[in-house]
Design a protein around this motif. Structure first.
Motif, mmCIF file in Angstrom:
data_model
loop_
_atom_site.group_PDB
_atom_site.id
_atom_site.type_symbol
_atom_site.label_atom_id
_atom_site.label_comp_id
_atom_site.label_asym_id
_atom_site.label_seq_id
_atom_site.Cartn_x
_atom_site.Cartn_y
_atom_site.Cartn_z
ATOM 1 N N MET A 199 41.136 49.318 39.176
ATOM 2 C CA MET A 199 41.109 49.706 40.285
ATOM 3 C C MET A 199 41.673 51.207 42.181
ATOM 4 S SD MET A 199 40.056 46.545 41.109
ATOM 5 C CE MET A 199 40.056 47.142 43.334
ATOM 6 N N GLY A 217 46.443 52.643 37.434
ATOM 7 C CA GLY A 217 45.129 51.358 36.944
ATOM 8 C C GLY A 217 44.676 51.563 35.334
ATOM 9 N N CYS A 247 42.530 45.717 38.080
ATOM 10 C CA CYS A 247 42.006 46.102 37.467
ATOM 11 C C CYS A 247 40.726 45.009 37.568
ATOM 12 C CB CYS A 247 42.008 46.619 35.768
ATOM 13 S SG CYS A 247 42.047 45.353 35.318
ATOM 14 N N THR A 248 39.555 45.227 37.074
ATOM 15 C CA THR A 248 38.064 44.670 37.077
ATOM 16 C C THR A 248 38.362 44.015 34.638
ATOM 17 O OG1 THR A 248 36.655 45.860 36.203
ATOM 18 C CG2 THR A 248 36.785 45.772 38.234
ATOM 19 N N GLY A 273 35.348 40.308 38.935
ATOM 20 C CA GLY A 273 35.066 42.646 39.802
ATOM 21 C C GLY A 273 33.954 42.613 39.784
ATOM 22 N N ASN A 323 31.631 42.125 45.246
ATOM 23 C CA ASN A 323 31.973 43.045 45.924
ATOM 24 C C ASN A 323 31.960 42.608 47.256
ATOM 25 O OD1 ASN A 323 29.064 43.271 46.574
ATOM 26 N ND2 ASN A 323 29.859 45.070 44.588
ATOM 27 N N VAL A 379 35.515 45.424 46.404
ATOM 28 C CA VAL A 379 35.837 44.517 44.961
ATOM 29 C C VAL A 379 36.282 43.262 46.007
ATOM 30 C CG1 VAL A 379 37.205 44.090 42.898
ATOM 31 C CG2 VAL A 379 36.145 46.492 43.672
ATOM 32 N N TYR A 409 40.077 40.669 41.247
ATOM 33 C CA TYR A 409 40.448 41.401 40.363
ATOM 34 C C TYR A 409 41.695 41.005 39.633
ATOM 35 C CZ TYR A 409 43.001 43.396 44.191
ATOM 36 O OH TYR A 409 43.458 43.669 45.234
ATOM 37 N N SER A 461 44.868 41.148 39.165
ATOM 38 C CA SER A 461 46.793 41.882 40.011
ATOM 39 C C SER A 461 47.866 41.345 39.534
ATOM 40 C CB SER A 461 46.327 41.933 41.079
ATOM 41 O OG SER A 461 46.302 40.402 41.258
#
Length: 270
Positions: free
Chosen positions: A54, A60, A116-117, A134, A154, A186, A189, A191
């Motif tokens: 991200m 990331g 991150c996705t 994501g 998104n 976004v 995702y 986290s």
């Protein structure tokens, strides 16, 4: 999207992945293809996963590797009954998120906001199962037609789907200030703190000979969908690793001033 399902369980998946840093300081994308019952391409069954760290959050490059590694490991080692593949993918994503939480707790630096996705394609017995969390992309090229299989998480896409459900005029809704200013934000995702949205269809897509699947981080959007479709067409004498290389070279040839990290996984059925 109207894709006719015709099963071909004898197909083999030829696959490859690669990435480029673009014009960013760090490479925060990571991808991995894990064949099942084979050591390399081609394989009758393969799990491919791709993550994009991200922007604006810490570490990331760590988040993407942790997520992809955990997700792939869980799916490869899980005992999955026929028909439970989508549930297994969601559980693997949850474990990837938990692995990120454990990594956050173990780090000494300030990585409390890493994220991150995650997108994945699981080819099994001529069927495609996929998962998306994501704003990365999952495409299918069939008979020279390109189909985007996933919804991107998104703000713009969330609002478009809401407008569709509520019968609103998207041309008008899309001009809202929040969409114009923050449409690319976004909304789901990994986290380490739970997953807001995950797209994982309950029914697989039946694959056909010649089908090409592309997983890509959003750096691929330097190209138009027509350019992506043309780049995915097979070239005589070039294997799928060469296809990935050619696709990335096409992205870089655009010389976009702020070219993002770009990653691509290509799976071709033959």
């Amino acid at each position: 999207m109207n894709i006719q399902n015709n099963s071909c369980s004898h197909l083999l998946a030829h696959f490859a992945e690669d990435r480029d840093i673009g014009k960013r300081a760090n490479q925060e994308d990571y991808a991995l293809c894990t064949p099942i019952g084979a050591e390399s391409s081609p394989s009758a069954e393969v799990i491919c996963a791709l993550a994009d760290g991200m922007g604006g959050l810490a570490a990331g490059e760590i988040a993407s590797r942790v997520a992809v590694s955990a997700f792939s490991r869980v799916l490869k080692t899980a005992a999955v009954a026929p028909g439970e593949e989508p549930l297994a993918m969601v559980r693997a994503a949850q474990e990837a998120d938990a692995a990120m939480h454990r990594r956050i707790l173990s780090e000494t630096g300030d990585v409390s906001s890493m994220g991150c996705t995650l997108c994945s394609a699981w080819v099994k017995q001529g069927k495609l199962y996929f998962l998306n969390i994501g704003d990365s992309l999952i495409y299918l090229l069939r008979d020279k037609c390109l189909y985007q299989l996933n919804h991107r998480h998104n703000h713009r896409e969330d609002m478009r789907l809401r407008a569709e459900r509520e019968g609103l005029n998207w041309a008008e809704v899309s001009q809202m200030e929040s969409i114009v200013k923050f449409g690319s934000r976004v909304t789901s995702y990994l986290s380490g703190h739970g997953i807001d949205q995950a797209q994982c269809p309950a029914e697989p897509l039946m694959l056909e000979q010649g089908d090409t699947i592309l997983l890509a981080s959003d750096g691929i959007l330097t190209l138009t969908e027509n350019e992506i479709a043309q780049a995915l067409l097979p070239v005589h004498g070039r294997n799928v690793a060469g296809d990935v290389e050619a696709l990335l070279e096409l992205v870089l040839s655009k010389d976009a001033p702020r070219q993002d990290n770009v990653s691509a996984v290509i799976i071709r059925m033959a």
